[in-house]
Design a protein around this motif. Sequence first.
Motif, short mmCIF file in Angstrom:
data_model
loop_
_atom_site.label_atom_id
_atom_site.label_comp_id
_atom_site.label_asym_id
_atom_site.label_seq_id
_atom_site.Cartn_x
_atom_site.Cartn_y
_atom_site.Cartn_z
N VAL A 25 0.89 -1.15 0.00
CA VAL A 25 0.00 0.00 0.00
C VAL A 25 0.94 1.20 0.00
O VAL A 25 1.60 1.50 1.00
CB VAL A 25 -0.91 0.02 1.24
CG1 VAL A 25 -1.67 1.34 1.33
CG2 VAL A 25 -1.88 -1.15 1.22
N VAL A 26 1.04 1.85 -1.15
CA VAL A 26 1.92 3.01 -1.30
C VAL A 26 1.05 4.26 -1.17
O VAL A 26 0.08 4.43 -1.92
CB VAL A 26 2.63 3.00 -2.68
CG1 VAL A 26 3.56 4.20 -2.80
CG2 VAL A 26 3.40 1.69 -2.87
N VAL A 27 1.40 5.11 -0.21
CA VAL A 27 0.63 6.30 0.09
C VAL A 27 1.52 7.53 -0.09
O VAL A 27 2.63 7.57 0.46
CB VAL A 27 0.06 6.25 1.52
CG1 VAL A 27 -0.79 7.48 1.81
CG2 VAL A 27 -0.76 4.98 1.73
N LEU A 46 -3.15 -3.62 -5.74
CA LEU A 46 -1.91 -3.08 -5.19
C LEU A 46 -0.75 -3.67 -5.99
O LEU A 46 -0.84 -4.79 -6.48
CB LEU A 46 -1.77 -3.50 -3.73
CG LEU A 46 -2.87 -3.04 -2.79
CD1 LEU A 46 -2.76 -3.75 -1.45
CD2 LEU A 46 -2.81 -1.53 -2.61
N PRO A 47 0.37 -2.95 -6.07
CA PRO A 47 1.54 -3.56 -6.68
C PRO A 47 2.04 -4.69 -5.79
O PRO A 47 1.98 -4.60 -4.56
CB PRO A 47 2.55 -2.42 -6.77
CG PRO A 47 2.07 -1.38 -5.82
CD PRO A 47 0.60 -1.57 -5.66
N LEU A 105 3.25 -1.29 4.15
CA LEU A 105 2.93 0.12 3.95
C LEU A 105 4.21 0.78 3.44
O LEU A 105 5.29 0.53 3.97
CB LEU A 105 2.49 0.77 5.26
CG LEU A 105 2.12 2.24 5.22
CD1 LEU A 105 0.95 2.49 4.27
CD2 LEU A 105 1.80 2.74 6.62
N ALA A 106 4.09 1.59 2.38
CA ALA A 106 5.27 2.21 1.78
C ALA A 106 4.96 3.64 1.39
O ALA A 106 3.80 4.04 1.26
CB ALA A 106 5.71 1.40 0.56
N ALA A 144 -8.95 -2.02 2.94
CA ALA A 144 -9.78 -1.75 4.12
C ALA A 144 -8.95 -1.83 5.40
O ALA A 144 -9.13 -1.01 6.31
CB ALA A 144 -10.96 -2.72 4.18
N ASP A 145 -8.04 -2.80 5.47
CA ASP A 145 -7.18 -2.92 6.64
C ASP A 145 -6.29 -1.68 6.78
O ASP A 145 -6.11 -1.15 7.87
CB ASP A 145 -6.32 -4.18 6.56
CG ASP A 145 -7.14 -5.45 6.75
OD1 ASP A 145 -8.31 -5.38 7.19
OD2 ASP A 145 -6.60 -6.54 6.43
N TRP A 146 -5.76 -1.18 5.66
CA TRP A 146 -4.96 0.05 5.68
C TRP A 146 -5.83 1.23 6.14
O TRP A 146 -5.42 2.00 7.01
CB TRP A 146 -4.36 0.33 4.30
CG TRP A 146 -3.90 1.73 4.14
CD1 TRP A 146 -2.84 2.32 4.77
CD2 TRP A 146 -4.50 2.74 3.32
NE1 TRP A 146 -2.75 3.65 4.39
CE2 TRP A 146 -3.75 3.92 3.49
CE3 TRP A 146 -5.58 2.76 2.45
CZ2 TRP A 146 -4.06 5.10 2.82
CZ3 TRP A 146 -5.89 3.93 1.79
CH2 TRP A 146 -5.13 5.08 1.98
#
Length: 155
Positions: A25-27, A46-47, A105-106, A144-146
């Motif tokens: 998950v890239v934010v 997601l990638p 998470l990235a 959803a978890d993120w």
Amino acid sequence: MGRRDFEDDPDAPAANSLVPAASAVVVDDRGRILLQRRRDNGMWALPGGVMHIGESLPDCAVRETCEETGLEVEIVGIVGTYSNPRHVFAYDDGEVRQEFSVCFLARPVSGELAVSEESTDVRWFAPGEIDALAMVPSIRKRVADWRSGSMPAAR
């Protein structure tokens, strides 16, 4: 190669492989999430992908993100672990893979968005835009978890 996802489907084929994988998950600094439209199933995802011998799962997430989106990322956390034995991917070559993935998470650090051989589109989305996108349930679960901000129990 085509792929079909089966989750909690009594007609799903039996798994014949288990491969470690990682996704990210890239934010960005505006709170948007990076998604790609997969070439093999047309869904937003997601990638991520399978881990290679000689790399760690975080390294896998970084490599796959760069290969699939053109962005270099830094891992900053973990979203969750996903190993549902009732979720399999059936490939055209006869492989039926049981899911086993760690989602990280990235944050982006460099690069330019670009499609790859595995994607037809790569874009940033505001969290509120994601609900309307075509997405397999397992990816929607990771998102959803993120969004919930808490790491779920392993499954």
